[in-house]
Enzyme design. Structure first.
Site, PDB file in Angstrom:
ATOM      1  N   GLU A 156       0.829  -1.212   0.000  1.00  0.00           N
ATOM      2  CA  GLU A 156       0.000   0.000   0.000  1.00  0.00           C
ATOM      3  C   GLU A 156       0.864   1.262   0.000  1.00  0.00           C
ATOM      4  O   GLU A 156       1.542   1.543   0.995  1.00  0.00           O
ATOM      5  CB  GLU A 156      -0.885   0.009   1.253  1.00  0.00           C
ATOM      6  CG  GLU A 156      -1.792   1.229   1.350  1.00  0.00           C
ATOM      7  CD  GLU A 156      -2.549   1.295   2.672  1.00  0.00           C
ATOM      8  OE1 GLU A 156      -2.182   0.571   3.614  1.00  0.00           O
ATOM      9  OE2 GLU A 156      -3.499   2.081   2.763  1.00  0.00           O
ATOM     10  N   HIS A 192      -5.006   8.170   0.789  1.00  0.00           N
ATOM     11  CA  HIS A 192      -3.647   8.521   0.376  1.00  0.00           C
ATOM     12  C   HIS A 192      -3.627   8.990  -1.074  1.00  0.00           C
ATOM     13  O   HIS A 192      -2.929   9.953  -1.417  1.00  0.00           O
ATOM     14  CB  HIS A 192      -2.719   7.324   0.553  1.00  0.00           C
ATOM     15  CG  HIS A 192      -2.729   6.738   1.925  1.00  0.00           C
ATOM     16  ND1 HIS A 192      -2.398   7.474   3.044  1.00  0.00           N
ATOM     17  CD2 HIS A 192      -3.052   5.499   2.380  1.00  0.00           C
ATOM     18  CE1 HIS A 192      -2.505   6.701   4.120  1.00  0.00           C
ATOM     19  NE2 HIS A 192      -2.909   5.505   3.749  1.00  0.00           N
ATOM     20  N   GLU A 250     -12.732   2.450   6.132  1.00  0.00           N
ATOM     21  CA  GLU A 250     -11.971   2.795   7.351  1.00  0.00           C
ATOM     22  C   GLU A 250     -12.365   4.189   7.854  1.00  0.00           C
ATOM     23  O   GLU A 250     -11.498   5.040   8.032  1.00  0.00           O
ATOM     24  CB  GLU A 250     -10.471   2.806   7.059  1.00  0.00           C
ATOM     25  CG  GLU A 250      -9.894   1.518   6.546  1.00  0.00           C
ATOM     26  CD  GLU A 250      -8.390   1.659   6.301  1.00  0.00           C
ATOM     27  OE1 GLU A 250      -7.612   1.033   7.028  1.00  0.00           O
ATOM     28  OE2 GLU A 250      -8.008   2.412   5.390  1.00  0.00           O
TER      29      GLU A 250
END
Lengths: 299, 299
Positions: A156, A192, A250
C-alpha cells in the site's frame, strides 16, 4: 458480473481488538459487512482458533492489515530491523493462513515517518537505491512464504507524511514490478491517493490488473460521501479494470471539530455510527453497480 | 470588479532565499506574478532595505510566510517557547512593515508535528483548553503590534500530519473568533483543505469575510490543474465570498517519481518550470474571471 466483498477495518470500533470485541462481528454483519479487516494481532491480543471460530459463526470473512514500525522495517539499514521486518511479514502470512484470510496489506516496505516520530529528511541517491534493494529483497523472501500459504502480500502506498518510501500509485507499481512475484500486488487507499495521485480514478486504471486490495476512504477519512471524492468516478474506474477483490471502509475519523484536538491519532468512537457505516457500504455498492453498468454498453 | 493579485512562494525557486536570488524577481514578473510570498527571513538571510529596493525595482509586491518551530510556539506549555512565539510574530510584523508587506501568514499558532519530529499524541481536555488559551492570548498580544503596523496576521489551518492544533477551516474560524481582533483573519491553503475539509469550495464559503489570504495549491502540491481539485468551483466560491486579496501559488512538488524519494521535504528545482508557473497563474486568473462572471447574473 463481479461483486466486490465490502468490509470494515476493526479499528473503526476498537484498538486493540480482543476477544471481548467478538460480539462486534454480529454488528458488522448487521451493518452489511462481508468481512472484517483485522489489524494483524500482536502476540497475546487474539487467539487465532477462537477468532476463526467467532468469524465463522457470524459468516464474516477476514483480511489482515500489517503494522510496521522502526524495529521491523524492510527499508531499514539496521540489519536487525530489516530481518525483523521479513520475519514479521512471514508471521503475518502464517496468521492469515490460520484465520482464513487471503490478504496481508499495508505499508509492508516499512519506512514509517510521522507515526514513528521521524522527520522528512532527504536521502542521497546511493541511500535511495540501497533502500529499494533491501525492500525488494525482503518482499521477495516474504513472498515465498506467502505463496506457500496461498496468501497475497498487498503493498500500500501511503502519503508523504506517513512514509518517505512509497507514496504514489506509480511508486507502488514500480515496487511491485521490481519484486515481480505473483504473490505481491498493489493495494490502494483513496485517502492517500487523494493526497498524492493526479487523479484517483486515473491511478486505479493505471494499477489495472496489479490491484489486489482496495480501501475506500473519504479525503478526510470520514464516511464515504461526506467529503469531496468522486465516488461514481471511482466506481467506474474499479469496474473498468475488472477489480473483483475486497473493498475496506476505514471511516475512523470521528465527529470531532474541537480546536486543538489532533486528527491523526486514532480515537475510540463516541457515538453509535452503525447507521452511517451501513449507508457507506450501501453507497459503495451502488456506485460499484452503476460503474459496472456504465461499462456494459459501447464505450 | 475585484482582481486578486497572484503571486508565488519564494521557495518555489530557492530556500533559503538570499540577495543572490534577487534576479528571480524579474523571472517572477515575467511568469505573470504580482507579488512574491517570502518566507520571513531568519537573522542574516536578507537585508530588508535592499530587499525592498529590489522588489520595488521590479514592481513586485510582497507578502510574508512565518515559520514556527518548537522553540517559538504559541501553543507550547514551555513559557520560554510561548514567549518566543509571541516575540517571533511581533518580529515578523516589523519585518513586514519594513518590506511593505501587508500580511504575515502561516500556522501562527505553532504546534508543529511531522516537521518537528513530533508524533500524533492524544491530549486531555484540560491540556487542550490550556493550549487554546495560550494561543489565543499570544495571538492577541501579537495582534496589537500588527494593528500598530497595519499588518494582518493570517492564521492558516494545516493538516493532521503537520499540526495537531488547527487542521480544518472550521478550526481556523473558531480560533479567529476566539481571538476576535480585526488584525487577525483566516488564511486557507487548498492543499490542506483538500485533505481535511468536506468541501474545498464549501469551506471557502464558510470562511466568507474572515478570509484574508489564500494559497492555491493542487492536491499534491504540483501545478494547479495537474491534480484533481475543481478549480472552477474554487474560483466560483472565491467570487461568491467577494475575496479580493492575494492568492499565492506554491507548486514546489518537483517532477519526482522515483521510488524511495520522499515528497514531504523541500527540494530544489531540477528543471526550468517557468512555463508551467505562468500557465498556472493564467489558469487561476481565468477561473477567477469565470467565477466572477457566474455571480453577475441571477443565482
Amino acid at each position: 458480473m463481479t461483486v466486490n466483498p465490502v468490509g470494515v477495518i476493526s479499528m473503526f470500533y476498537a484498538r486493540p481488538f480482543g476477544p471481548a470485541h467478538f460480539p462486534l462481528f454480529t454488528a458488522m454483519r448487521k451493518a452489511g459487512m462481508d468481512f472484517v479487516e483485522l489489524l494483524v494481532p500482536e502476540p497475546g491480543e487474539l487467539d487465532l482458533a477462537a477468532t476463526r471460530m467467532a468469524l465463522s459463526e457470524t459468516g464474516l470473512g477476514v483480511e489482515l492489515a500489517a503494522r510496521v514500525n522502526l524495529s521491523r522495517d524492510l527499508a531499514s539499514d539496521d540489519p536487525a530491523a530489516h530481518e525483523a521486518g521479513i520475519a514479521y511479514l512471514c508471521g503475518c502470512v502464517r496468521i492469515a493462513a490460520a484465520l482464513g484470510a487471503r490478504r496481508v496489506g499495508g505499508p509492508l516496505y516499512g519506512a514509517p515517518l510521522v507515526f514513528a516520530g521521524r522527520m522528512p529528511t532527504p536521502v542521497s541517491e546511493d541511500v535511495r537505491r540501497a533502500r529499494v534493494d533491501r525492500v525488494v529483497a525482503g518482499l521477495r523472501k516474504a513472498a515465498v512464504v506467502a505463496a506457500d500459504h496461498g496468501v497475497l502480500l498487498c503493498v500500500e502506498p501511503l502519503n508523504r507524511f506517513e512514509t518517505d518510501f512509497c507514496m504514489t500509485t506509480r511508486n507502488g507499481l514500480d515496487l511491485v514490478a521490481q519484486v515481480d512475484h505473483p504473490s505481491v500486488g498493489v493495494m490502494l487507499d483513496t485517502f492517500h491517493m487523494a493526497m498524492e495521485d493526479d487523479s484517483v480514478a486515473g491511478a486505479i486504471r493505471m494499477a489495472g490488473r496489479h490491484l489486489v486490495h482496495f480501501q475506500a476512504n473519504e479525503n478526510h477519512r470520514g464516511f464515504i460521501g461526506s467529503g469531496h471524492l468522486d465516488w461514481n468516478e471511482i466506481g467506474r474506474a474499479l469496474a473498468d479494470v475488472g477489480y473483483d477483490g475486497p473493498i475496506t471502509l476505514e471511516p475512523f475519523r470521528r465527529n470531532e471539530h474541537r480546536l486543538g484536538v489532533g486528527l491523526a491519532q486514532w480515537r475510540a468512537p463516541t457515538e453509535d455510527e452503525s447507521g452511517r457505516l451501513a449507508a457507506s457500504a450501501a453507497h459503495l455498492r451502488n456506485v460499484l453497480a452503476l460503474g459496472r453498468r456504465s461499462t456494459s454498453g459501447v464505450q
